[in-house]
Design a protein around this motif. Structure first.
Motif, PDB file in Angstrom:
ATOM      1  N   THR A 147      -5.747  -4.166   7.659  1.00 48.07           N
ATOM      2  CA  THR A 147      -5.297  -2.778   7.585  1.00 48.07           C
ATOM      3  C   THR A 147      -4.779  -2.335   8.954  1.00 48.07           C
ATOM      4  O   THR A 147      -5.446  -2.519   9.966  1.00 48.07           O
ATOM      5  CB  THR A 147      -6.440  -1.864   7.130  1.00 48.07           C
ATOM      6  N   GLU A 154       2.705   3.159   3.111  1.00 44.99           N
ATOM      7  CA  GLU A 154       1.951   1.938   3.408  1.00 44.99           C
ATOM      8  C   GLU A 154       2.260   0.848   2.375  1.00 44.99           C
ATOM      9  O   GLU A 154       2.742   1.119   1.272  1.00 44.99           O
ATOM     10  CB  GLU A 154       0.451   2.228   3.425  1.00 44.99           C
ATOM     11  N   ARG A 196      -2.300  -1.841   4.114  1.00 45.01           N
ATOM     12  CA  ARG A 196      -3.595  -1.302   3.714  1.00 45.01           C
ATOM     13  C   ARG A 196      -4.236  -2.345   2.794  1.00 45.01           C
ATOM     14  O   ARG A 196      -3.763  -2.572   1.680  1.00 45.01           O
ATOM     15  CB  ARG A 196      -3.437   0.024   2.969  1.00 45.01           C
TER      16      ARG A 196
END
Length: 793
Positions: free
Chosen positions: A773, A717, A702
């Motif tokens: 991302t 993440e 991310r």
């Protein structure tokens, strides 16, 4: 009664009433510049027919002319009103003269001019003079700025073929010539001007600045005979002096090494002018004060010698930092590089300075040692500053500003004591890191040292996240589905519907940490206490981790210490264990003084916000944000009546987003210049960084550039960002790892990451450009490797 006066015959008694354009042309003639014949129509009657102007036009034998406005609020030092009034070119004949002159007068009351006057002058009162001037049969024309934007010492000459109106109207792009003395920097391809003409224009522009006594903007034309004709002269106004690097440090930086190291994490991106002149000035002062005490420099060293601004970005001046290496024993360029940058700056020079005499170095070393081992002194000094700082915000505008100035030393001394604590922390860390020569695997050694710094009781910044987690746990007990609420619903719940225990826990958190937040060293940034949206976005991520029972396995710091100590025995083993304990203590001192520095800055933030509110109420500022785009001393000048500074603030605010987007090399020799995004191999799948928190993690990336990006983080993440920020720490509960482009083992965010056993890699170049991302990535906090396993579709 309407008057007709030839331009050269205007006397100084009329200067105030004939407008800026007419004044400028008259002065050019007096200074010996060639100006096309012209006359003015002034003191214009309400029902003026302009018959007398036509008669004068015919008597003078004029043919084709320009008819221009010269309003009294136009072309001043503070305000230009450029483009607000009408201009008519190539006018010919009596009836056309009348029509153009009437158009100039009518433009005095057009909507654009009224709005301009209302916004910047709080008045719409102005008088109009009309200039009728012979047209020049121009081969080329253009403008001159006697001070070239972003090029100190140069004059900027812009040229277009034909009439200059093509340039000022924006219909045609100009060729640019930067002139300094008798040289021209980079002549354009297929130049409109010869080198001789460019130099002649440049020198005339510089001479005009000297004669007018201020930076000037001049319009010129070269006729078919090759003669320069001057068409306008006006001051470069206060807002036009605003450029991308208007507030650059003015030291001769030719031989200085600058780095974004450390300061690029503390204060990433551009800083506002108010922050530059307050918090950043205080930080530079704090560093300078320690160097004066050590004996590395004298009291006359100018401001921003250690922490400099270019394009409103902050840089450490490493060359001046290197002074300590020649003034004390026990330091080196490499140790200075490591303490500031987290690594040695290869290929960049040290300072050209002779070692001080041995007796001076011994004396200085004793003082330096007091700093390196003076962590408790730094803490006591900081506590004294905090105890005695208080603002009375019930006073009026002038009273609050006087308090800010009178108490400003508190911010300077707070930065000083934080820097003293950093000496202690950095010194102990440097001694511990000097053991790397005993280890073949340097990255593994760094990871072991990082592990030794975890689980540090009394570590203030980590307490932010601990208390937020306690709050989240209490919320889940009271409302089990709280993790499903958005930030607005969460705020509504805590403020109005939560049980007494939740409310008290929330108040306890705000009482201790409410002054913290994102980009907290920026004076414009609101703390969590005053920015509930930011706080509740952060709290949501903590709720998500508590609600899903996310726990991270933590290995005791003593295990890392035992592994590091395994190859040492006897007295040396005890000595190194002592180094580990002092380094751990140093982290606490440094983080404690960092938190208190932010607390002190928050007191000034509150004072400036209250002052801005009062200035808006008094109609001195158009909005509260405007104050952050003034320097601290400019705020005082604005309170004293210098209203033109409002326009300067607005001009700075317009370019601030562009400054925020600028990127710079990590280290460079000379004035830092913005760089284009790195054109790296887009097929790169492996990056090497510095391991600062042990462990490995695999997950979807991310990319986080701001708080809105961070709010989208999902459990598991891996956060990819330019640097760490204390405001990101609440998200450490849900992410599985972190990688940044810059950073060091002592970065505030990194220290918190270690507290939560979050695998972290820093100094991984270009990851913000090449990781996207959704990419599946693996980071190794033991080796510093970052691998893209699979690109997002």
């Amino acid at each position: 009664m309407t008057k007709i006066i030839d331009i050269q015959d205007i006397n100084e008694e009329l200067f105030a009433s004939v407008g800026g354009k007419a004044r400028g042309l008259n002065k050019l003639i007096r200074f010996g510049y060639k100006v096309p014949d012209a006359f003015i129509i002034t003191d214009i009657d309400k029902d003026e027919t302009f018959d007398s102007a036509v008669k004068h036009y015919e008597e003078r034998g004029f043919n084709e002319v320009s008819v221009r406005s010269s309003a009294t609020l136009e072309d001043g030092v503070d305000f230009s009103a450029a483009g607000q009034f009408s201009t008519f070119l190539s006018v010919k004949g009596g009836e056309e003269i009348k029509k153009a002159a009437r158009g100039c007068v009518d433009s005095l009351n057009n909507e654009s001019a009224r709005r301009y006057a209302s916004t910047f002058l709080q008045s719409a009162e102005s008088k109009m003079t009309v200039i009728v001037q012979k047209m020049v049969n121009a081969r080329c024309a253009g403008v001159i700025f006697s001070r070239a934007p972003m090029r100190p010492g140069f004059v900027l000459v812009e040229a277009v073929p034909g009439l200059g109106e093509n340039l000022v109207s924006g219909k045609m792009s100009a060729q640019q010539y930067r002139v300094r003395g008798t040289s021209v920097e980079n002549m354009p391809d297929h130049p409109i001007l010869s080198r001789r003409e460019a130099i002649q224009l440049g020198q005339a522009g510089k001479r005009a600045e000297e004669l007018f006594g201020m930076p000037m903007d001049l319009e010129w034309a070269i006729d078919k005979n090759g003669e320069i004709q001057w068409l306008q002269a006006r001051p470069i106004t206060i807002s036009e002096s605003v450029t991308m690097n208007e507030l650059d440090c003015d030291l001769d930086a030719t031989n200085f090494v600058y780095t974004t190291g450390n300061i690029g994490e503390v204060m990433p991106g551009a800083v506002t002018p108010l922050n530059l002149s307050t918090n950043m000035y205080a930080l530079d002062w704090g560093v300078k004060q320690t160097y004066i005490e050590i004996g590395c420099c004298n009291k006359n060293i100018p401001p921003y010698s250690f922490l400099a601004s270019y394009y409103n970005h902050m840089f450490f001046n490493m060359t001046n930092i290197y002074r300590v290496n020649h003034a004390c024993y026990g330091t080196s360029k490499e140790s200075s590089d490591t303490s500031i940058c987290g690594k040695v700056l290869e290929g960049l020079p040290g300072i050209d300075m002779k070692d001080l005499p041995a007796w001076r170095r011994i004396k200085n070393t004793i003082v330096f040692a007091d700093l390196v081992f003076g962590g408790k002194k730094a803490k006591r000094g900081m506590d004294h500053v905090v105890k005695h700082l208080h603002f009375d915000l019930t006073q009026d505008m002038n009273g609050i500003y006087k308090q800010i100035i009178d108490k400003f030393d508190a911010l300077k001394w707070a930065q000083y004591y934080h820097y003293r604590a950093s000496y202690y922390s950095g010194g102990q860390s440097a001694m511990l890191n000097s053991l790397d020569k005993d280890f073949a695997d340097k990255d593994a050694f760094k990871a072991l040292v990082a592990g030794c710094m975890t689980q540090n009781e009394g570590f203030e910044s980590a307490n932010v996240l601990r208390m937020m987690r306690v709050l989240a746990e209490e919320i889940i007990k009271d409302k089990p589905k709280a993790a499903e609420m958005d930030s607005t619903q969460l705020e509504e719940y805590i403020c109005h519907n939560a049980c007494a225990k939740v409310k008290q826990t929330y108040l306890d958190f705000m009482s201790r940490h409410g002054f913290r937040g994102l980009r907290e060293p920026e004076i414009m940034s609101l703390p969590w206490r005053d920015n509930p949206e930011s706080f509740f976005i952060s709290l949501r991520s903590v709720l998500a981790s508590v609600g899903k029972g996310v726990e991270r396995e933590e290995k005791p710091w003593t295990s890392y210490a035992e592994e590091l100590l395994s190859q040492y025995k006897g007295v040396k083993r005890k000595f190194i264990m002592g180094l580990i304990e002092k380094a751990r203590r140093g982290v606490c001192f440094r983080e404690y003084t960092k938190a208190k520095t932010i607390y002190v800055l928050d007191q000034f933030k509150q004072a400036y916000r209250k002052l801005a509110e009062l200035m808006v109420e008094a109609e001195i500022l158009p909005d509260t944000e405007c104050i952050y785009f003034l320097l601290q001393e400019e705020v005082g000048r604005l309170l004293d009546g210098e209203r033109s500074l409002v326009k300067k603030a607005m001009a700075r605010r317009r370019i601030f987003p562009q400054q925020q987007e600028m990127k710079f090399h990590f280290a460079q020799l000379g004035i830092p210049q913005p760089i284009e995004a790195t054109q790296s191999d887009t097929n790169t799948t492996m990056f090497q960084g510095t391991p600062v928190s042990r462990g490995t993690a695999q997950g979807f990336a991310r990319v986080v550039r701001n708080e809105q990006d961070a709010a989208l983080l999902q459990p598991g993440e891996i956060m990819v960002s330019t640097c760490t920020d204390i405001g990101w720490t609440p998200f450490y509960n849900i992410i599985s790892g972190m990688v940044t482009e810059i950073g060091s083992a002592l970065s505030h965010g990194v220290v918190v990451a270690r507290e939560y056993a979050l695998p972290t890699v820093v100094n991984a170049s270009n990851v913000m450009q090449l990781i996207h991302t959704g990419d599946l990535i693996t980071i190794d906090g033991n080796t510093g490797k970052v691998i893209i396993n699979k690109k997002a579709v």
